[in-house]
Design an enzyme around this catalytic site. Sequence first.
Site, mmCIF file in Angstrom:
data_model
loop_
_atom_site.group_PDB
_atom_site.id
_atom_site.type_symbol
_atom_site.label_atom_id
_atom_site.label_comp_id
_atom_site.label_asym_id
_atom_site.label_seq_id
_atom_site.Cartn_x
_atom_site.Cartn_y
_atom_site.Cartn_z
ATOM 1 N N SER A 156 3.264 17.968 24.633
ATOM 2 C CA SER A 156 4.605 18.465 24.287
ATOM 3 C C SER A 156 4.761 19.975 24.317
ATOM 4 O O SER A 156 5.874 20.480 24.489
ATOM 5 C CB SER A 156 5.008 17.918 22.914
ATOM 6 N N LYS A 191 11.268 21.594 24.126
ATOM 7 C CA LYS A 191 12.459 21.899 23.332
ATOM 8 C C LYS A 191 13.581 22.568 24.143
ATOM 9 O O LYS A 191 14.749 22.454 23.796
ATOM 10 C CB LYS A 191 12.108 22.809 22.148
#
Length: 321
Positions: free
Chosen positions: A307, A56
């Site tokens: 991720s 992110k």
Amino acid sequence: MSQHHSVTVDDVKAAQARLAGVVHQTPVLTSRMVNDRTQNEVFFKCENFQRTGAFKFRGAYNALVQLSEIQKQQGVITFSSGNHAQAIALAGKLLQIPTTIVMPDDAPEVKQQATRSYGAEVILYNRHETDREELAKTLASDRHLTLIPPYDHPHVIAGQGTTALELIQEVGQLDYLLVCCGGGGLISGCAIATKALLPTCKVIGVEPELADDATRSFHSKTLQTVTNPPTIADGVRTPSLGKLTFPLVLNYVDDMVTVSETAIINSMFFLWERLKIVVEPTGALAAAALLSNVLSVKNAKIGVIISGGNVDLAKVAKFIQ
Ligand SMILES: *Cc1c(COP(=O)(O)O)cnc(C)c1O
């Protein structure tokens, strides 16, 4: 200009140049044991080692660094209890942009504190009484803040796409790329980059069975939603793909598959034990499709995006039985 041209590979390449020296070039891990077991050559792109512990940060920094001087002075706001909040907070700290994060009042204390420690102002709300997006929009207009949403923003999408760009630059040809999918920012950016560099590589999105809105949207070509799905993969509990990401997923992704909660948990523990890396449940989602044979291919070169790694160990310990 049609919507699926909203982000291009040139945007992803430009994002990579902006992020150079700011994001970590995360490691790509391989395991002979995984290769033997799956009979493929597998490359894990480990964004659990990214700054703030998830990919992110790439999208957040790429969005904040492109704001106008006046927008930078006035500050930004976002709504997130998770990795996007910390990513925006750190990007704001590095760029000296004031940040405000709207979080539910039951968000884990550690997450609130991590976000505050980067200098962000945290505004709590009651998730049963308040719509977070509405609250963030109201605060944005009252306080002249720029709203940076977690996935449905072209600069966020382009930033997330640098994950796949980096992987491909390091390992070259791939036959498959497995990417988890929540709001679709990560998979959109990664698919755009992959299809430009490796046109024959198939990009496969992975969702929990319990939060299969994007898979149903992909197959029906009509936007589907899911409300508060009870999956352990808290990074993909988003209600649906976005206005930008839905057409991008339809245009660039080859297939979408789902995995069970058991497969997610087994995948997470497998990665901890065998690769010796701390991965959060959502971070183990893409690998789960491979390890549980949902994707049953052989003799292929497969990229798998891990991720993130922000896991509440006390919570996860419950799943050990
Ligand atoms: C946000 C997040 C996702 C989902 O990303 P989208 O861009 O919303 O699809 C997956 N894994 C982790 C660790 C995340 O933080």
